[in-house]
Motif scaffolding. Structure first.
Motif, PDB file in Angstrom:
ATOM      1  N   ARG A  37      10.625 -12.487  -2.294  1.00 28.76           N
ATOM      2  CA  ARG A  37       9.261 -12.229  -2.756  1.00 28.76           C
ATOM      3  C   ARG A  37       8.355 -13.423  -2.479  1.00 28.76           C
ATOM      4  NH1 ARG A  37       6.570  -8.032  -2.887  1.00 28.76           N
ATOM      5  NH2 ARG A  37       8.262  -6.942  -3.999  1.00 28.76           N
ATOM      6  N   ALA A  38       8.906 -14.638  -2.617  1.00 30.11           N
ATOM      7  CA  ALA A  38       8.110 -15.835  -2.319  1.00 30.11           C
ATOM      8  C   ALA A  38       7.742 -15.904  -0.844  1.00 30.11           C
ATOM      9  CB  ALA A  38       8.877 -17.088  -2.734  1.00 30.11           C
ATOM     10  N   ILE A  39       8.597 -15.367   0.018  1.00 33.20           N
ATOM     11  CA  ILE A  39       8.336 -15.407   1.457  1.00 33.20           C
ATOM     12  C   ILE A  39       7.304 -14.363   1.860  1.00 33.20           C
ATOM     13  CG2 ILE A  39       9.377 -15.039   3.721  1.00 33.20           C
ATOM     14  CD1 ILE A  39      11.958 -16.215   2.627  1.00 33.20           C
ATOM     15  N   VAL A  40       7.477 -13.132   1.419  1.00 29.12           N
ATOM     16  CA  VAL A  40       6.601 -12.039   1.863  1.00 29.12           C
ATOM     17  C   VAL A  40       5.293 -12.003   1.090  1.00 29.12           C
ATOM     18  CG1 VAL A  40       8.600 -10.687   2.552  1.00 29.12           C
ATOM     19  CG2 VAL A  40       7.635 -10.353   0.272  1.00 29.12           C
ATOM     20  N   GLY A  41       5.274 -12.615  -0.101  1.00 26.85           N
ATOM     21  CA  GLY A  41       4.050 -12.598  -0.891  1.00 26.85           C
ATOM     22  C   GLY A  41       4.007 -11.430  -1.850  1.00 26.85           C
ATOM     23  N   PRO A  42       3.160 -11.512  -2.866  1.00 29.82           N
ATOM     24  CA  PRO A  42       3.128 -10.463  -3.900  1.00 29.82           C
ATOM     25  C   PRO A  42       2.528  -9.151  -3.423  1.00 29.82           C
ATOM     26  CG  PRO A  42       1.406 -12.097  -4.284  1.00 29.82           C
ATOM     27  CD  PRO A  42       2.228 -12.606  -3.150  1.00 29.82           C
ATOM     28  N   THR A  43       1.783  -9.162  -2.305  1.00 32.96           N
ATOM     29  CA  THR A  43       1.115  -7.938  -1.851  1.00 32.96           C
ATOM     30  C   THR A  43       1.899  -7.185  -0.783  1.00 32.96           C
ATOM     31  OG1 THR A  43      -0.143  -9.192  -0.197  1.00 32.96           O
ATOM     32  CG2 THR A  43      -1.133  -8.931  -2.394  1.00 32.96           C
ATOM     33  N   GLN A  46       7.221  -2.686  -0.353  1.00 31.97           N
ATOM     34  CA  GLN A  46       8.600  -2.699  -0.819  1.00 31.97           C
ATOM     35  C   GLN A  46       9.566  -2.686   0.366  1.00 31.97           C
ATOM     36  OE1 GLN A  46       9.510  -3.168  -3.874  1.00 31.97           O
ATOM     37  NE2 GLN A  46      11.727  -2.956  -3.574  1.00 31.97           N
ATOM     38  N   GLU A  47       9.178  -1.958   1.444  1.00 31.97           N
ATOM     39  CA  GLU A  47      10.047  -1.902   2.627  1.00 31.97           C
ATOM     40  C   GLU A  47      10.196  -3.277   3.263  1.00 31.97           C
ATOM     41  OE1 GLU A  47       7.550   0.061   1.987  1.00 31.97           O
ATOM     42  OE2 GLU A  47       8.548   1.996   1.613  1.00 31.97           O
ATOM     43  N   ARG A  48       9.072  -3.994   3.366  1.00 27.87           N
ATOM     44  CA  ARG A  48       9.121  -5.339   3.945  1.00 27.87           C
ATOM     45  C   ARG A  48       9.939  -6.268   3.045  1.00 27.87           C
ATOM     46  NH1 ARG A  48       9.908  -8.737   7.872  1.00 27.87           N
ATOM     47  NH2 ARG A  48       8.798 -10.722   7.615  1.00 27.87           N
ATOM     48  N   TYR A  49       9.755  -6.125   1.762  1.00 24.23           N
ATOM     49  CA  TYR A  49      10.501  -6.950   0.804  1.00 24.23           C
ATOM     50  C   TYR A  49      12.005  -6.716   0.949  1.00 24.23           C
ATOM     51  CZ  TYR A  49      12.507  -8.187  -3.751  1.00 24.23           C
ATOM     52  OH  TYR A  49      13.295  -8.690  -4.748  1.00 24.23           O
ATOM     53  N   GLU A  50      12.424  -5.448   1.022  1.00 27.75           N
ATOM     54  CA  GLU A  50      13.844  -5.139   1.158  1.00 27.75           C
ATOM     55  C   GLU A  50      14.391  -5.611   2.493  1.00 27.75           C
ATOM     56  OE1 GLU A  50      15.744  -4.104  -1.100  1.00 27.75           O
ATOM     57  OE2 GLU A  50      14.285  -3.550  -2.638  1.00 27.75           O
ATOM     58  N   GLN A  51      13.545  -5.572   3.538  1.00 24.09           N
ATOM     59  CA  GLN A  51      13.980  -6.041   4.844  1.00 24.09           C
ATOM     60  C   GLN A  51      14.291  -7.538   4.817  1.00 24.09           C
ATOM     61  OE1 GLN A  51      11.073  -5.501   7.939  1.00 24.09           O
ATOM     62  NE2 GLN A  51      12.321  -6.516   9.510  1.00 24.09           N
ATOM     63  N   VAL A  52      13.403  -8.292   4.193  1.00 21.24           N
ATOM     64  CA  VAL A  52      13.621  -9.740   4.110  1.00 21.24           C
ATOM     65  C   VAL A  52      14.848 -10.054   3.260  1.00 21.24           C
ATOM     66  CG1 VAL A  52      12.630 -11.916   3.291  1.00 21.24           C
ATOM     67  CG2 VAL A  52      11.196 -10.280   4.505  1.00 21.24           C
ATOM     68  N   ARG A  53      15.028  -9.328   2.182  1.00 23.05           N
ATOM     69  CA  ARG A  53      16.230  -9.529   1.359  1.00 23.05           C
ATOM     70  C   ARG A  53      17.492  -9.314   2.169  1.00 23.05           C
ATOM     71  NH1 ARG A  53      16.762  -9.809  -3.995  1.00 23.05           N
ATOM     72  NH2 ARG A  53      18.663  -8.540  -3.884  1.00 23.05           N
ATOM     73  N   GLY A  54      17.490  -8.292   2.999  1.00 21.81           N
ATOM     74  CA  GLY A  54      18.659  -8.030   3.833  1.00 21.81           C
ATOM     75  C   GLY A  54      18.879  -9.112   4.869  1.00 21.81           C
ATOM     76  N   GLU A  55      17.784  -9.610   5.472  1.00 25.11           N
ATOM     77  CA  GLU A  55      17.908 -10.674   6.462  1.00 25.11           C
ATOM     78  C   GLU A  55      18.456 -11.959   5.851  1.00 25.11           C
ATOM     79  OE1 GLU A  55      13.998 -11.044   7.963  1.00 25.11           O
ATOM     80  OE2 GLU A  55      14.079  -9.221   9.209  1.00 25.11           O
TER      81      GLU A  55
END
Length: 313
Positions: A37-43, A46-55
């Motif tokens: 969440r700190a990387i992708v930002g609060p805005t 959810q798909e982008r957030y889950e993608q970064v978590r997986g990476e």
């Protein structure tokens, strides 16, 4: 140091490392916040957030994340910072000098001043001895970060004789380096010196009351030789114990001081890494501090063994 005792120390050190590293891993995961969440930002979606978590591997169970970190560690790889993407080794290398300089300089200054004041206080138990007791209580009771704030307010803000914050590498000159480090070193030295001085005074005073001291005086041995060679050697065990505790305490004491004086060391950086859930960085810093603790205990054990050999000789 007997082989059996060394093996026991080695086994306990390995257990200590695994316990501390696993505990830190769990505690960091429980703190509020999320590296993804700190990387992708609060805005971000959810798909982008889950993608970064997986990476980043943050979608794996915690035990699998820990196992992956251990596997990399055994291969000499501490991983990359999940926030910046920079290799952890590079992050720590850039921040090693300030923390190492602060710990080593503080330990040397506190050790010398504490032992000298303690021995002098034992030799002169009147005003000097009472001053050591009062100073020990004050130095132990007052938080180091408060001492740092007071020193910074007086010498940096009001008098302007030293910088208020920052760090200059030693390679850029001794003067600029010392101007940034003198207040942090003094801050950490005050508490350690007071406690060590009291313990040294009590231990040396006890030795001065022993029968062998009376015998040495009867044989005409000078008071200076009795004090610094015989009494101090006899009091070495508790002094070495306090020195070991002081070195271990500095690994945590530098965190607040680095934050107060804005020193770019990895002790203070660990706070930000914890808040951002940057687990590889936190684990690497924990690993270094754990190694310091383990090696300090080994040195203390070796000194104990050396002292025992001298006593039996």
């Amino acid at each position: 140091m007997p082989l059996r005792r060394f093996v026991n120390w080695l086994v306990m050190s390995v257990i200590l490392f695994f316990v501390i590293s696993a505990l830190i891993f769990v505690l960091v995961s429980l703190t509020p916040g999320d590296a993804a969440r700190a990387i992708v930002g609060p805005t971000a979606s959810q798909e982008r957030y889950e993608q970064v978590r997986g990476e980043l591997g943050l979608d794996l169970p915690l035990w699998q994340q820990y196992a992956r970190w251990l596997g990399g560690l055994f291969q000499g790889d501490l991983g990359d910072s999940v926030v910046s993407g920079v290799p952890v080794m590079q992050v720590l290398a850039d921040r090693l000098e300030p923390t190492l300089a602060l710990i080593v300089c503080t330990f040397v200054c506190a050790s010398i001043l504490g032992i000298v004041l303690g021995v002098v206080g034992a030799a002169r138990p009147g005003v000097v001895g009472k001053a050591a007791d009062v100073g020990s209580v004050i130095g132990s009771a007052v938080p180091s970060f408060w001492i740092g704030l007071v020193l910074a307010s007086v010498f940096a803000v009001q008098l302007g004789v030293v910088p208020t914050s920052g760090y200059t590498p030693l390679i850029d000159g001794l003067g600029p380096w010392l101007s940034h480090m003198i207040l942090p070193i003094v801050t950490l030295t005050i508490g350690g010196t007071a406690l060590l001085a009291k313990q040294t005074r009590d231990a040396v005073a006890e030795q001065l009351s022993q029968p062998y001291i009376v015998l040495l005086r009867a044989h005409g041995v000078s008071e200076r030789r009795i004090l610094w060679r015989h009494a101090l050697r006899g009091a070495a065990v508790p002094i070495v114990t306090i020195l070991g505790m002081k070195m271990i305490g500095l690994t945590s004491g530098t965190v607040l001081v680095e934050s107060v004086f804005v020193i770019p060391g990895f002790a203070g950086y660990s706070v930000n890494a914890t808040l951002l859930h940057d687990i590889p960085v936190v684990q690497a810093i924990t690993l270094i501090f754990t190694i310091v603790i383990i090696l300090t205990n080994l040195v203390v054990e070796l000194v104990y063994a050396r002292l025992n050999v001298k006593e039996t000789a």
